[in-house]
Structures are given as structure tokens and as C-alpha cells.
Scaffold this active site. Structure first.
Site, PDB file in Angstrom:
ATOM      1  N   ARG A 112       7.769   5.449 -11.312  1.00 54.74           N
ATOM      2  CA  ARG A 112       7.691   6.142  -9.750  1.00 54.74           C
ATOM      3  C   ARG A 112       8.670   7.136  -9.993  1.00 54.74           C
ATOM      4  NH1 ARG A 112       5.731   1.153  -6.609  1.00 54.74           N
ATOM      5  NH2 ARG A 112       5.588   1.809  -4.890  1.00 54.74           N
ATOM      6  N   ARG A 168       8.125   5.022   2.842  1.00 54.49           N
ATOM      7  CA  ARG A 168       7.840   4.639   1.773  1.00 54.49           C
ATOM      8  C   ARG A 168       6.816   6.078   1.299  1.00 54.49           C
ATOM      9  NH1 ARG A 168       4.312  -0.380   2.777  1.00 54.49           N
ATOM     10  NH2 ARG A 168       3.394  -0.319   0.706  1.00 54.49           N
ATOM     11  N   ARG A 211      -3.892  -4.044   5.865  1.00 50.35           N
ATOM     12  CA  ARG A 211      -3.956  -4.931   4.859  1.00 50.35           C
ATOM     13  C   ARG A 211      -3.312  -6.183   4.975  1.00 50.35           C
ATOM     14  NH1 ARG A 211      -1.048  -2.853  -0.313  1.00 50.35           N
ATOM     15  NH2 ARG A 211       0.663  -2.691   1.251  1.00 50.35           N
ATOM     16  N   ARG A 241       2.084  -7.773   4.695  1.00 50.24           N
ATOM     17  CA  ARG A 241       3.274  -7.448   4.101  1.00 50.24           C
ATOM     18  C   ARG A 241       4.295  -7.001   5.000  1.00 50.24           C
ATOM     19  NH1 ARG A 241       1.878  -4.092  -1.468  1.00 50.24           N
ATOM     20  NH2 ARG A 241       3.654  -3.104  -0.698  1.00 50.24           N
ATOM     21  N   LYS A 253      -4.406   1.178  -5.740  1.00 47.82           N
ATOM     22  CA  LYS A 253      -3.950   0.851  -7.093  1.00 47.82           C
ATOM     23  C   LYS A 253      -4.158  -0.686  -7.187  1.00 47.82           C
ATOM     24  CE  LYS A 253       0.307   2.121  -6.228  1.00 47.82           C
ATOM     25  NZ  LYS A 253       0.145   2.664  -4.791  1.00 47.82           N
TER      26      LYS A 253
END
Ligand code: AP5
Ligand code: MG
Length: 213
Positions: free
Chosen positions: A87, A170, A126, A159, A13
Site C-alpha cells: 500500500r 481510509r 458490508r 467490521r 479485492k
């Protein structure tokens, strides 16, 4: 034009939002980025959000709806990409009424479908720039210097919620809360499914074709 990017953590996203705001006149409302900025600034919101985010849980609806309300007030009349909001069905219904109050509408909801087996690799690899938000991956899109952003020279970090134990929670939250939100948008006729396991430029083309910019 207002569009939503909805999908599992790591489905791309943020990566696609950055492409669209660079090439077209959208602003990006990334609720995750806003919360991380609040944490970095040590605000009351940041302190409240941190405990939820560190555990991979969702921040309560009333807090999130308040943030989005303020953002929309400050960005009246602009085309928005909603990245990571809504969400929950509650958030989706609130967004509809907030847009309605501005005599605005939601144009499309892009659901980033992805094989869940790819996600752990995408998220554990990431890296993100804390200054400009550029998104990297240690294997598929590394920065030239591991800790320095190619774009702005800011710090590139992993992160804190991108560790495997938090990612699992998550993903569970995504199934539990965002799954029904996707069903809700299906019933409105606004949902468009995007195959987001493909290369970034191919994901971009699928969205571009629908909104015909
Ligand atoms: P948030 O920051 O929104 O995280 P998320 O939804 O879990 O999504 P991510 O940012 O992890 O993934 P992404 O889809 O943006 O993928 P990206 O493009 O970076 O939210 C964080 C937390 O904040 C939540 O857990 C919650 O606590 C809270 N929160 C936020 N919004 C909330 C809300 N509305 N309500 C309640 N709580 C909320 O890509 C990932 C990696 O894959 C990158 O390395 C990238 O380079 C790579 N990649 C991307 N696309 C491709 C591709 N096509 N091919 C190969 N690699 C790719
Ligand atoms: Mg993101």
C-alpha cells in the site's frame, strides 16, 4: 504466479480473491485479515495494529513488511494473491526484493478502479464472517440469517472500521499512500486496470482474461 490486487477500500479485492482461490490454485495474503486475526487473538501485533486500524490509518511499513516476509517464508513456491499489500512505495520495493530472494517474480498488478461514490454504500452495507471470512452485503448479498454465515455457521459482523467517519480516513490514506504506489507499478509496466464498478462476475472475467488461467 504472483499477482497483486490493489484498490480503494471496498473496491472488491477480497471478494475477487475468494473467487480466485476457490477456482484456482492461489493462496490469498490479505494483510487486513491477518491483522484482524491478530487483534482477535490478542497478540502483541494485534494490540499494536488496532489503534491504527480503528482510526483508518496505515499500520507502519516495518510491521507490515515483517508480516509479509514471514508469510512468504511459510508459503514458498505457492502462487500468491496479495490483497491489500503493498500500500506504500516502500512496501512495494520491499516486496520486489523479498520475491527476488526467493527467485520469484511479480507477474501482474490489478488496479481495481472504481467510482468513489459507490464505496460508502458498499462498505457501510458490508458484513463479514469472523470464522471463514465470507463477505456479504446487506442489500446485494445478504446472508440468510443476519448474524450467521451461510458457508460455515460462524458469526457475521459489521467490521469496526466500516463506519463512515473511519471510511473517510481510509479513503484519504488510499489517495495519499496507495496513489503513488499505483504510479510506481505503472512505471514497471505490470499494472492492469480493472473496472471494478461492474458486477462481481464481470470483474472476475476481466482478471481471468489477463492471466489466462
Ligand atoms: P483491509 O482489510 O485490506 O481493507 P481495505 O483495503 O480498506 O479493503 P476492504 O477489505 O475494505 O475492501 P475490499 O476491496 O476487500 O472489498 P470487499 O471485497 O470486501 O485493511 C484494513 C486496515 O488494515 C487498513 O485500513 C490498515 O489500517 C490495515 N492494513 C492492511 N494492510 C495494510 C498494509 N499493507 N499496510 C498498512 N496497513 C495495512 O467488498 C466490499 C463490499 O462490496 C462487500 O459487501 C461486497 O459484497 C461488495 N462488493 C464487492 N465487489 C462487488 C461488485 N463487483 N459489485 C457490487 N458489490 C460488490
Ligand atoms: Mg478486503
Amino acid at each position: 504466479m504472483n499477482i497483486i490486487f490493489i484498490g480503494a477500500p471496498g473496491s472488491g479485492k477480497g471478494t475477487q480473491s475468494r473467487e480466485f482461490i476457490e477456482k484456482y490454485k492461489f493462496v490469498q495474503l490479505s494483510t487486513g485479515d491477518l491483522l484482524r486475526s491478530a487483534i482477535a487473538a490478542g497478540t502483541v501485533l494485534g494490540l499494536e495494529a488496532k489503534s491504527f486500524m480503528d482510526q483508518g490509518k496505515l499500520v507502519p511499513d516495518d510491521v507490515m513488511i515483517g508480516i509479509v516476509k514471514d508469510y512468504l517464508e511459510a508459503n514458498k513456491g505457492k502462487s500468491v494473491i496479495f490483497d491489500g499489500f503493498p500500500r506504500t512505495v516502500e512496501q512495494a520495493k520491499s516486496l520486489a526484493s523479498m520475491l527476488n530472494q526467493q527467485n520469484s517474480i511479480l507477474d501482474k498488478v490489478f488496479y481495481f478502479k472504481i467510482n468513489p461514490l459507490i464505496l460508502i454504500e458498499r462498505l457501510t452495507g458490508r458484513r463479514v464472517c469472523t470464522k471463514c471470512g465470507e463477505i456479504y452485503h446487506v442489500k446485494t448479498k445478504p446472508s440468510k440469517n443476519e448474524f450467521v454465515c451461510d458457508v460455515c455457521g460462524g458469526s457475521v459482523v459489521h467490521r469496526s472500521d466500516d463506519k463512515e467517519s473511519v471510511i473517510v480516513e481510509r479513503l484519504a490514506q488510499f489517495e495519499k499512500n496507495t496513489g503513488p504506489t499505483i504510479e510506481y507499478y505503472k512505471s514497471t509496466g505490470l499494472l492492469v486496470e480493472i473496472e471494478s464498478s461492474l458486477a462481481p462476475e464481470l470483474v472476475f472475467k476481466q482478471i481471468q482474461k489477463v492471466i489466462a488461467l
